[in-house]
Design an enzyme around this catalytic site. Structure first.
Site, PDB file in Angstrom:
ATOM      1  N   ASN A  10       0.872  -1.181   0.000  1.00 24.21           N
ATOM      2  CA  ASN A  10       0.000   0.000   0.000  1.00 24.21           C
ATOM      3  C   ASN A  10       0.910   1.231   0.000  1.00 24.21           C
ATOM      4  O   ASN A  10       1.486   1.577   1.020  1.00 24.21           O
ATOM      5  CB  ASN A  10      -0.886  -0.048   1.258  1.00 24.21           C
ATOM      6  CG  ASN A  10      -1.707   1.209   1.434  1.00 24.21           C
ATOM      7  OD1 ASN A  10      -1.761   2.068   0.548  1.00 24.21           O
ATOM      8  ND2 ASN A  10      -2.368   1.329   2.581  1.00 24.21           N
ATOM      9  N   TRP A  11       1.013   1.849  -1.168  1.00 26.09           N
ATOM     10  CA  TRP A  11       1.963   2.967  -1.306  1.00 26.09           C
ATOM     11  C   TRP A  11       1.448   4.249  -0.661  1.00 26.09           C
ATOM     12  O   TRP A  11       2.164   5.229  -0.582  1.00 26.09           O
ATOM     13  CB  TRP A  11       2.266   3.226  -2.791  1.00 26.09           C
ATOM     14  CG  TRP A  11       2.962   2.103  -3.509  1.00 26.09           C
ATOM     15  CD1 TRP A  11       3.119   0.808  -3.070  1.00 26.09           C
ATOM     16  CD2 TRP A  11       3.604   2.162  -4.791  1.00 26.09           C
ATOM     17  NE1 TRP A  11       3.813   0.071  -4.001  1.00 26.09           N
ATOM     18  CE2 TRP A  11       4.127   0.879  -5.072  1.00 26.09           C
ATOM     19  CE3 TRP A  11       3.781   3.176  -5.740  1.00 26.09           C
ATOM     20  CZ2 TRP A  11       4.821   0.594  -6.249  1.00 26.09           C
ATOM     21  CZ3 TRP A  11       4.458   2.892  -6.914  1.00 26.09           C
ATOM     22  CH2 TRP A  11       4.979   1.618  -7.163  1.00 26.09           C
ATOM     23  N   LYS A  12       0.176   4.235  -0.255  1.00 25.13           N
ATOM     24  CA  LYS A  12      -0.437   5.424   0.362  1.00 25.13           C
ATOM     25  C   LYS A  12      -0.201   6.657  -0.516  1.00 25.13           C
ATOM     26  O   LYS A  12      -0.208   6.544  -1.741  1.00 25.13           O
ATOM     27  CB  LYS A  12       0.068   5.601   1.800  1.00 25.13           C
ATOM     28  CG  LYS A  12      -0.143   4.325   2.626  1.00 25.13           C
ATOM     29  CD  LYS A  12       0.020   4.512   4.102  1.00 25.13           C
ATOM     30  CE  LYS A  12      -0.219   3.176   4.798  1.00 25.13           C
ATOM     31  NZ  LYS A  12      -0.150   3.253   6.248  1.00 25.13           N
ATOM     32  N   HIS A  96      -9.599   1.047   4.525  1.00 28.71           N
ATOM     33  CA  HIS A  96      -8.346   1.182   5.282  1.00 28.71           C
ATOM     34  C   HIS A  96      -8.579   2.090   6.485  1.00 28.71           C
ATOM     35  O   HIS A  96      -9.369   3.036   6.407  1.00 28.71           O
ATOM     36  CB  HIS A  96      -7.251   1.777   4.372  1.00 28.71           C
ATOM     37  CG  HIS A  96      -5.901   1.753   5.023  1.00 28.71           C
ATOM     38  ND1 HIS A  96      -5.504   2.712   5.922  1.00 28.71           N
ATOM     39  CD2 HIS A  96      -4.877   0.868   4.932  1.00 28.71           C
ATOM     40  CE1 HIS A  96      -4.285   2.419   6.353  1.00 28.71           C
ATOM     41  NE2 HIS A  96      -3.880   1.297   5.768  1.00 28.71           N
ATOM     42  N   GLU A  98      -6.999   4.448   7.694  1.00 29.56           N
ATOM     43  CA  GLU A  98      -6.782   5.891   7.454  1.00 29.56           C
ATOM     44  C   GLU A  98      -8.003   6.497   6.764  1.00 29.56           C
ATOM     45  O   GLU A  98      -8.326   7.667   6.988  1.00 29.56           O
ATOM     46  CB  GLU A  98      -5.493   6.099   6.635  1.00 29.56           C
ATOM     47  CG  GLU A  98      -4.259   5.883   7.516  1.00 29.56           C
ATOM     48  CD  GLU A  98      -3.032   5.360   6.785  1.00 29.56           C
ATOM     49  OE1 GLU A  98      -2.961   5.445   5.553  1.00 29.56           O
ATOM     50  OE2 GLU A  98      -2.133   4.841   7.494  1.00 29.56           O
ATOM     51  N   GLU A 168      -5.693  -5.200  10.248  1.00 33.06           N
ATOM     52  CA  GLU A 168      -4.678  -4.188  10.532  1.00 33.06           C
ATOM     53  C   GLU A 168      -5.013  -3.477  11.840  1.00 33.06           C
ATOM     54  O   GLU A 168      -5.821  -2.546  11.849  1.00 33.06           O
ATOM     55  CB  GLU A 168      -4.644  -3.160   9.401  1.00 33.06           C
ATOM     56  CG  GLU A 168      -4.298  -3.752   8.060  1.00 33.06           C
ATOM     57  CD  GLU A 168      -3.669  -2.706   7.144  1.00 33.06           C
ATOM     58  OE1 GLU A 168      -2.546  -2.933   6.700  1.00 33.06           O
ATOM     59  OE2 GLU A 168      -4.296  -1.658   6.903  1.00 33.06           O
ATOM     60  N   GLY A 174       2.150   2.069  10.915  1.00 32.45           N
ATOM     61  CA  GLY A 174       3.088   3.183  10.814  1.00 32.45           C
ATOM     62  C   GLY A 174       3.732   3.565  12.141  1.00 32.45           C
ATOM     63  O   GLY A 174       4.369   4.598  12.262  1.00 32.45           O
ATOM     64  N   SER A 214       3.113  -2.390  10.381  1.00 35.62           N
ATOM     65  CA  SER A 214       4.557  -2.459  10.611  1.00 35.62           C
ATOM     66  C   SER A 214       5.184  -3.809  10.240  1.00 35.62           C
ATOM     67  O   SER A 214       6.093  -4.286  10.916  1.00 35.62           O
ATOM     68  CB  SER A 214       4.894  -2.079  12.056  1.00 35.62           C
ATOM     69  OG  SER A 214       4.454  -0.754  12.330  1.00 35.62           O
ATOM     70  N   GLY A 235       2.797  -1.262   4.393  1.00 32.13           N
ATOM     71  CA  GLY A 235       2.846   0.180   4.116  1.00 32.13           C
ATOM     72  C   GLY A 235       4.291   0.635   3.969  1.00 32.13           C
ATOM     73  O   GLY A 235       4.922   0.458   2.929  1.00 32.13           O
ATOM     74  N   GLY A 236       4.842   1.182   5.040  1.00 33.53           N
ATOM     75  CA  GLY A 236       6.189   1.765   5.009  1.00 33.53           C
ATOM     76  C   GLY A 236       7.241   0.936   4.281  1.00 33.53           C
ATOM     77  O   GLY A 236       7.988   1.454   3.440  1.00 33.53           O
TER      78      GLY A 236
HETATM   79  P1  PGA Z   1       2.629   0.132   7.800  1.00 33.03           P
HETATM   80  O1  PGA Z   1       1.203   0.339   7.085  1.00 33.03           O
HETATM   81  O2  PGA Z   1       3.207  -1.135   7.223  1.00 33.03           O
HETATM   82  O3  PGA Z   1       3.417   1.350   7.448  1.00 33.03           O
HETATM   83  O4  PGA Z   1       2.362   0.007   9.248  1.00 33.03           O
HETATM   84  C1  PGA Z   1       0.354  -0.733   6.830  1.00 33.03           C
HETATM   85  C2  PGA Z   1      -0.920  -0.251   6.210  1.00 33.03           C
HETATM   86  O5  PGA Z   1      -1.399   0.834   6.585  1.00 33.03           O
HETATM   87  O6  PGA Z   1      -1.499  -0.905   5.316  1.00 33.03           O
END
Ligand code: PGA
Length: 254
Positions: A10-12, A96, A98, A168, A174, A214, A235-236
């Protein structure tokens, strides 16, 4: 039942088009040995078609990070399932945390989005997860139950073939804090049980449930070796080939 893993990035809201092209290309070139594990790249909308163009001669799939449920209309700033499909994407992330936290997404709108995605032939990665407050006050199981049952309401067994669930925990996204493999496994097993109750054991056995929060090269193997963890939503660590590829390789070896 052994299920092949699925690793999604997930490149956000990261990567302009030249950065997106470069990252997709690096992942493609360096993942030619990956045979069993499905790889999905979810760039921002602006790079969807470009990333698809980059990976279309490989087995890597492309996904969007959200959609709006109407087909078209006066909805400034929104994008439909059909538009996403026309960029070459096969998947879309829905609900998601967010989106839930900053953009008012609810279980009811998650449900509408899932139905719109499936109607257009997209596969959905549906995210659920509890906040830190909820975990600390002992309501994790209740929160997950509501998100799963309300989010998936009205779907058929056939629809479920085109769904991935991503667990998640919000407190692990994050933050560098990862759920322990046991904490994650416990919720994954609960989710599979809820799917069993709602759709039957054949659906529950086959559905893939990813863990997200994470995930990094150092913890991928222990998380992914849990019996009900079928992949990761990253994500990250997906923003660099050097950290995304080892996660894919860990999945492939299990
Ligand atoms: P993260 O994000 O790996 O940076 O914790 C995961 C996600 O939000 O899908």
């Amino acid at each position: 039942m052994k299920r092949n893993k699925v690793i999604a990035g997930n490149w956000k809201m990261y990567k302009n088009n030249s950065e997106a092209q470069q990252l997709a290309n690096q992942i493609k070139i360096r993942s030619t040995e990956i045979k069993k594990t499905e790889i999905i790249l979810c760039p921002p909308f602006s790079a969807l078609a470009l990333v698809h163009e980059q990976v279309k001669d490989s087995s890597i799939a492309v996904g969007a990070q959200n959609l709006y449920w109407e087909k078209e209309g006066a909805f400034t700033g929104e994008i439909s399932a059909g538009m996403i499909k026309s960029c070459g994407a096969a998947y879309v992330i829905i609900g998601h945390s967010e989106r839930r936290q900053y953009f008012g997404e609810t279980d009811a709108t998650v449900n509408k989005r899932i139905k719109a995605a499936l109607a257009e032939g997209l596969k959905a990665i549906v995210c659920v997860g509890e906040s830190l407050d909820q975990r600390e006050s002992g309501v994790t199981a209740k929160v997950i139950e509501t998100q799963v049952t309300a989010g998936l309401e009205g779907l058929s067994k056939d629809d479920m073939k085109n769904l991935i669930i991503a667990y998640e925990p919000v407190w692990a996204i994050g933050t560098g804090k990862t759920a322990t493999p046991e904490q994650a496994q416990e919720v994954h097993a609960q989710i599979r049980g809820l799917i069993d109750a709602q759709f039957g054991s054949d659906v529950a056995e086959k559905i893939k449930i990813q863990y997200g929060g994470s995930v990094k090269p150092e913890n991928a193997e222990t998380l992914l070796s849990q019996p009900d963890i079928d992949g990761a939503l990253v994500g990250g660590a997906c923003l660099k080939a050097e950290t995304f590829l080892p996660i894919i390789q860990a999945a492939e070896l299990l």
